[in-house]
Design an enzyme around this catalytic site. Structure first.
Site, PDB file in Angstrom:
ATOM      1  N   GLY A  34       0.774  -1.148   0.089  1.00  0.00           N
ATOM      2  CA  GLY A  34      -0.062  -0.129   0.043  1.00  0.00           C
ATOM      3  C   GLY A  34       1.028   1.172   0.057  1.00  0.00           C
ATOM      4  O   GLY A  34       1.909   1.306  -0.556  1.00  0.00           O
ATOM      5  N   HIS A  40       4.625   2.506  -7.983  1.00  0.00           N
ATOM      6  CA  HIS A  40       3.753   1.185  -7.921  1.00  0.00           C
ATOM      7  C   HIS A  40       2.696   1.303  -9.243  1.00  0.00           C
ATOM      8  O   HIS A  40       2.424   0.015  -9.692  1.00  0.00           O
ATOM      9  CB  HIS A  40       2.672   1.272  -6.488  1.00  0.00           C
ATOM     10  CG  HIS A  40       3.352   0.976  -5.390  1.00  0.00           C
ATOM     11  ND1 HIS A  40       3.695   1.991  -4.533  1.00  0.00           N
ATOM     12  CD2 HIS A  40       4.029  -0.006  -4.744  1.00  0.00           C
ATOM     13  CE1 HIS A  40       4.332   1.459  -3.415  1.00  0.00           C
ATOM     14  NE2 HIS A  40       4.519   0.262  -3.649  1.00  0.00           N
ATOM     15  N   GLN A 156      15.136  -8.035  -3.110  1.00  0.00           N
ATOM     16  CA  GLN A 156      13.841  -8.799  -3.049  1.00  0.00           C
ATOM     17  C   GLN A 156      13.579  -9.631  -4.442  1.00  0.00           C
ATOM     18  O   GLN A 156      13.124 -10.687  -4.342  1.00  0.00           O
ATOM     19  CB  GLN A 156      12.944  -7.705  -2.618  1.00  0.00           C
ATOM     20  CG  GLN A 156      11.510  -8.351  -2.562  1.00  0.00           C
ATOM     21  CD  GLN A 156      10.567  -7.275  -2.200  1.00  0.00           C
ATOM     22  OE1 GLN A 156      10.241  -7.265  -0.956  1.00  0.00           O
ATOM     23  NE2 GLN A 156       9.738  -6.586  -3.115  1.00  0.00           N
ATOM     24  N   SER A 189       7.607   4.377  -0.380  1.00  0.00           N
ATOM     25  CA  SER A 189       6.518   4.823   0.404  1.00  0.00           C
ATOM     26  C   SER A 189       7.357   5.632   1.461  1.00  0.00           C
ATOM     27  O   SER A 189       6.423   6.338   2.133  1.00  0.00           O
ATOM     28  CB  SER A 189       5.817   3.528   0.883  1.00  0.00           C
ATOM     29  OG  SER A 189       5.084   2.908  -0.317  1.00  0.00           O
TER      30      SER A 189
END
Length: 285
Positions: A34, A40, A156, A189
């Site tokens: 989020g 994103h 990642q 974020s």
């Protein structure tokens, strides 16, 4: 129908996926926590190019946060996120709560090695086990044909690719270029934590990495170049540098000059930890 469809249970997610499968539609997934930004949204656009249906998960995963990290204050803005997904054209938002993802008695986790070794793991030992566990669950829940991850979180990305290879998860992993602002700062974020003055300093991270990459490609001593980069970041205003490291691009083993490389860094600006990476460019001819 108004997009995105919003579901917060695995059962509802699977029911919708089943309908799309019966219609012969290809499904792409974008896992997120989020606080969606332009980075994103770029992943959503790539997903829409790859498949007829795009599923975006929004879940702040407690399993990848240490007790000392920012789980409680991690930015959450679900209503705004859903508006952005509607504008982007995503078809489904999966917004589970913690009890849906980790029900009472949950006792299983995935332990990862290979590209998970070192770098982030030296400072966040449980991080990639938590990432791998939640990503595996999402893939089993949504059964996407492909999933899109940003290269900003490069280690990642490598870990998720290894996860799918090792566990035979039939999901194509697509790496998407890092989205940056006009002065090179990688979208994140956690940038929301930064003051205007700190943002000015943060924008120097990528510049230092690009300069160091150029020096390495031109034959500079690796150890000296890493030390110089860390010192340059501190001089620029970063409080502390966790690492600046050259690695092989695919495996994240120590870099060899005859292999494609990636230069990765993590540094602290006040109480905010930022990461970034750049390619180690081929030596000029």
């Amino acid at each position: 129908m108004s997009w995105p469809i919003i579901v917060d249970s695995v059962a509802a997610l699977r029911a919708q996926i089943r309908t799309w499968r019966q219609e012969g539609q290809r499904i792409a997934m974008v896992p997120t926590m989020g606080a969606l930004h332009d980075g994103h949204i770029s992943l959503v656009r790539i997903a829409l190019e790859q498949a007829e249906r795009c599923v975006v998960s929004i879940f702040v995963n407690p399993a990848q946060f240490a007790p000392t990290e920012d789980l409680d204050k991690y930015p959450r803005q679900l209503a705004l996120d859903l508006d952005r997904l509607q504008e982007a054209g995503a078809h489904l938002a999966f917004t589970p709560g913690v009890p849906e993802m980790y029900p009472a008695g949950f006792a299983t986790k995935i332990s990862v090695g290979g590209p998970a070794a070192g770098l982030e793991t030296d400072f966040r030992p449980a991080f990639f086990d938590g990432v791998a566990t939640v990503v595996a669950k999402l893939f089993l829940q949504a059964a996407p044909d492909c999933a899109v991850f940003g290269e900003k979180d490069y280690q990642q990305l490598c870990v998720v690719r290894q996860l799918c290879r090792d566990l035979d998860l039939p999901v194509e992993i697509i790496g998407a270029p890092t989205v940056r602002d006009s002065r090179g700062l990688a979208m994140s974020s956690r940038n929301a934590y930064l003051s205007e003055a700190e943002l000015e300093v943060a924008r120097k991270l990528n510049a230092v990495l690009r300069q160091t990459s150029t020096e390495l490609a031109s034959g500079a001593d690796e150890t000296g170049a890493m030390e110089d980069a860390a010192e340059a970041l501190v001089r620029a205003g970063f409080r502390k540098v966790d690492y600046v490291a050259a690695r092989e691009a695919m495996t994240l083993r120590p870099w060899r000059r005859d292999r494609d490389g990636r230069l990765l860094a993590a540094a602290w600006l006040g109480t905010t930890r930022l990461i970034d990476n750049v390619e180690i460019l081929p030596a000029p001819e």
